[in-house]
Design a protein around this motif. Sequence first.
Motif, PDB file in Angstrom:
ATOM      1  N   GLY A   1       0.820  -1.212   0.000  1.00  0.00           N
ATOM      2  CA  GLY A   1       0.000   0.000   0.000  1.00  0.00           C
ATOM      3  C   GLY A   1       0.847   1.251   0.000  1.00  0.00           C
ATOM      4  N   GLY A   2       1.911   1.251   0.801  1.00  0.00           N
ATOM      5  CA  GLY A   2       2.807   2.402   0.836  1.00  0.00           C
ATOM      6  C   GLY A   2       3.513   2.624  -0.488  1.00  0.00           C
ATOM      7  N   TRP A   3       3.951   1.524  -1.113  1.00  0.00           N
ATOM      8  CA  TRP A   3       4.650   1.631  -2.403  1.00  0.00           C
ATOM      9  C   TRP A   3       3.711   2.177  -3.476  1.00  0.00           C
ATOM     10  N   VAL A   4       2.514   1.602  -3.573  1.00  0.00           N
ATOM     11  CA  VAL A   4       1.538   2.046  -4.581  1.00  0.00           C
ATOM     12  C   VAL A   4       1.131   3.493  -4.326  1.00  0.00           C
ATOM     13  N   ALA A   5       0.905   3.851  -3.081  1.00  0.00           N
ATOM     14  CA  ALA A   5       0.502   5.221  -2.752  1.00  0.00           C
ATOM     15  C   ALA A   5       1.584   6.220  -3.159  1.00  0.00           C
TER      16      ALA A   5
ATOM     17  N   LEU B   1       1.000 -19.819  -1.751  1.00  0.00           N
ATOM     18  CA  LEU B   1       0.347 -18.535  -1.511  1.00  0.00           C
ATOM     19  C   LEU B   1       1.312 -17.551  -0.858  1.00  0.00           C
ATOM     20  N   ASN B   2       2.078 -18.027   0.103  1.00  0.00           N
ATOM     21  CA  ASN B   2       3.062 -17.150   0.737  1.00  0.00           C
ATOM     22  C   ASN B   2       4.067 -16.626  -0.286  1.00  0.00           C
ATOM     23  N   LYS B   3       4.497 -17.513  -1.175  1.00  0.00           N
ATOM     24  CA  LYS B   3       5.431 -17.097  -2.221  1.00  0.00           C
ATOM     25  C   LYS B   3       4.799 -16.059  -3.134  1.00  0.00           C
ATOM     26  N   LEU B   4       3.546 -16.267  -3.494  1.00  0.00           N
ATOM     27  CA  LEU B   4       2.842 -15.314  -4.358  1.00  0.00           C
ATOM     28  C   LEU B   4       2.755 -13.940  -3.695  1.00  0.00           C
ATOM     29  N   LEU B   5       2.519 -13.934  -2.385  1.00  0.00           N
ATOM     30  CA  LEU B   5       2.410 -12.662  -1.660  1.00  0.00           C
ATOM     31  C   LEU B   5       3.720 -11.871  -1.682  1.00  0.00           C
ATOM     32  N   GLY B   6       4.831 -12.566  -1.777  1.00  0.00           N
ATOM     33  CA  GLY B   6       6.123 -11.875  -1.800  1.00  0.00           C
ATOM     34  C   GLY B   6       6.770 -11.812  -3.167  1.00  0.00           C
ATOM     35  N   TYR B   7       6.048 -12.251  -4.208  1.00  0.00           N
ATOM     36  CA  TYR B   7       6.672 -12.409  -5.528  1.00  0.00           C
ATOM     37  C   TYR B   7       6.975 -11.097  -6.258  1.00  0.00           C
ATOM     38  N   PRO B   8       6.146 -10.061  -6.165  1.00  0.00           N
ATOM     39  CA  PRO B   8       6.430  -8.832  -6.920  1.00  0.00           C
ATOM     40  C   PRO B   8       7.856  -8.344  -6.652  1.00  0.00           C
ATOM     41  N   PRO B   9       8.638  -8.127  -7.721  1.00  0.00           N
ATOM     42  CA  PRO B   9      10.071  -7.818  -7.559  1.00  0.00           C
ATOM     43  C   PRO B   9      10.322  -6.331  -7.319  1.00  0.00           C
ATOM     44  N   LEU B  10       9.840  -5.809  -6.202  1.00  0.00           N
ATOM     45  CA  LEU B  10       9.986  -4.376  -5.946  1.00  0.00           C
ATOM     46  C   LEU B  10      11.453  -3.957  -5.917  1.00  0.00           C
ATOM     47  N   ALA B  11      12.312  -4.810  -5.355  1.00  0.00           N
ATOM     48  CA  ALA B  11      13.738  -4.485  -5.269  1.00  0.00           C
ATOM     49  C   ALA B  11      14.521  -4.960  -6.479  1.00  0.00           C
TER      50      ALA B  11
ATOM     51  N   LEU C   1      10.399 -11.046 -16.828  1.00  0.00           N
ATOM     52  CA  LEU C   1       9.138 -10.545 -17.382  1.00  0.00           C
ATOM     53  C   LEU C   1       8.463  -9.602 -16.380  1.00  0.00           C
ATOM     54  N   CYS C   2       8.443  -9.993 -15.121  1.00  0.00           N
ATOM     55  CA  CYS C   2       7.835  -9.143 -14.086  1.00  0.00           C
ATOM     56  C   CYS C   2       8.616  -7.844 -13.910  1.00  0.00           C
ATOM     57  N   VAL C   3       9.934  -7.932 -13.943  1.00  0.00           N
ATOM     58  CA  VAL C   3      10.776  -6.729 -13.812  1.00  0.00           C
ATOM     59  C   VAL C   3      10.527  -5.781 -14.969  1.00  0.00           C
ATOM     60  N   ALA C   4      10.483  -6.328 -16.184  1.00  0.00           N
ATOM     61  CA  ALA C   4      10.247  -5.488 -17.359  1.00  0.00           C
ATOM     62  C   ALA C   4       8.889  -4.799 -17.271  1.00  0.00           C
ATOM     63  N   ALA C   5       7.870  -5.543 -16.843  1.00  0.00           N
ATOM     64  CA  ALA C   5       6.532  -4.957 -16.715  1.00  0.00           C
ATOM     65  C   ALA C   5       6.514  -3.866 -15.647  1.00  0.00           C
ATOM     66  N   LEU C   6       7.181  -4.104 -14.538  1.00  0.00           N
ATOM     67  CA  LEU C   6       7.218  -3.131 -13.457  1.00  0.00           C
ATOM     68  C   LEU C   6       7.927  -1.848 -13.890  1.00  0.00           C
ATOM     69  N   LEU C   7       9.097  -1.986 -14.508  1.00  0.00           N
ATOM     70  CA  LEU C   7       9.856  -0.808 -14.924  1.00  0.00           C
ATOM     71  C   LEU C   7       9.133  -0.042 -16.030  1.00  0.00           C
ATOM     72  N   ALA C   8       8.486  -0.781 -16.947  1.00  0.00           N
ATOM     73  CA  ALA C   8       7.741  -0.117 -18.024  1.00  0.00           C
ATOM     74  C   ALA C   8       6.562   0.667 -17.459  1.00  0.00           C
ATOM     75  N   ALA C   9       5.841   0.081 -16.493  1.00  0.00           N
ATOM     76  CA  ALA C   9       4.710   0.777 -15.892  1.00  0.00           C
ATOM     77  C   ALA C   9       5.170   2.033 -15.153  1.00  0.00           C
ATOM     78  N   LEU C  10       6.269   1.924 -14.427  1.00  0.00           N
ATOM     79  CA  LEU C  10       6.792   3.085 -13.711  1.00  0.00           C
ATOM     80  C   LEU C  10       7.201   4.185 -14.675  1.00  0.00           C
ATOM     81  N   ASP C  11       7.849   3.798 -15.752  1.00  0.00           N
ATOM     82  CA  ASP C  11       8.378   4.782 -16.704  1.00  0.00           C
ATOM     83  C   ASP C  11       7.265   5.405 -17.545  1.00  0.00           C
TER      84      ASP C  11
END
Length: 335
Positions: A37-41, A85-95, A189-199
Motif C-alpha cells: 500500500g505504501g509503495w503504490v501510494a 500462496l506465501n510465495k505469491l504474496l512476496g513475488y512482486p520484484p519491488l527491489a 518478465l515481471c521486472v520489465a513490466a514493473l519498470l515499463a509501468a513506472l516509466d
Amino acid sequence: MAEYIDAEHARDVAALEASLTARTEWPTWLLIAAVYGGWVATVLLVRAHALSLGAATPLPVVLCAWHMSMQHELLHGHPTRFAALNKLLGYPPLAIWFPCTLYRDTHLEHHRDEALTLPGLDPESNYVPAERWRSWPAWRRALWHARKRFVGRMVVGPPMSAAAVLAEAWRALRERDRRYAPMWAAHLLCVAALLAALDLWAGVPWWYYLLAVTWPALSLATIRSLYEHRAAPDPKARIVINEAGFVMRLLFLNNNYHLVHHDLPSLAWYCLPGAYRLRRDAYAVKSGHFVIRGGYRELLRLYAWRATDGPVHPNWPRLSGAGTPRPATQRPAAG
C-alpha cells in the motif's frame, strides 16, 4: 527443526504461538498491506504530481528494503500454511535484483547451522577459503575488505551481490543447467513490466528507479548482515544477537535476534522478541557472548571504517571436512 533452551522455554514459546495474534497472523497481514500500500501510494502521488520524484524517493527505498525483510518472513511459512500462496504474496520484484524463488532456495540452505559461514556450503557466507583468496587480484581483495566495513558494505555490497547472482546464472546457462530458467524468465518478465509501468505510466524513469531506489534499498538491507555471523568452531557461536532499537527491529522484522531465529525458524517475527526475553542470558551464553548490546548504532561506531574481521575463513577447511567448493551464490542476506 525447533531448538529450545529447555522444556519450560518450549512451553512458553508454544504459548506465544497459541495467542490470538499468532493464530490470526494479523501483524504479518498488516505488514503486507503497509509495504504494498505504501509503495503504490507513493507511485500514485508522484504520478499525480502531488509529490516530487526527489522528495518521494526515500519512501520506496525504505519500503523496498522492508519488502525484502517481508519476503524472508513469507518463505519461513507465514502468514498462511500454503507455501505457494506465501510465495505469491512476496513475488512482486519491488527491489528488482533477486528472484523470490532463488532467495527462498538459497536462504533455506543457509539454515543448516553446521555449515554456517563455510565458503561454498553456506550460500550467505561472507568468507572465502585461503587458497582462493591467494589467487584473486588485488582489486577483488580490496572489494572484499571493503565489504567487511559498515560504510564499505553499503557501497560495494549491492553490486557485489548482484554480480555474484548474475555470474551464477550465466554459469548455469553455459553449463546448460536449466533448473532456474523458468524462474529467471518469469522474474525478468515481471521486472520489465514493473519498470515499463513506472516509466510510461507513473513518470518514474526506469533507470532512476534502478539507481536511486533499488540500489539504496539493497544498501540499507546489507546493514543487518554486516556482522550477523562470524567464524567460530561452535555453530551456535557463529550467530549474533543484536539488541537493536525499535526502528531497525521493525525494518528487519526482529531478525536481529538472529540466534533465536535460527533456533526457531518458523516462529513469527512478532514473537521473536518475546522468545528472546524469556531466556536472554541463556541465549547470550549459547551464542558465545556474540551479543551486540548497542544495536546497529554500535556497529556503526565500531566498524564504520574498521573491518569486523578478515575475509578469509580461519577454520576452513578443518570445519568443512571438504575440499575447495565452487563459490556459492551471494545474497544481500535478507535472511
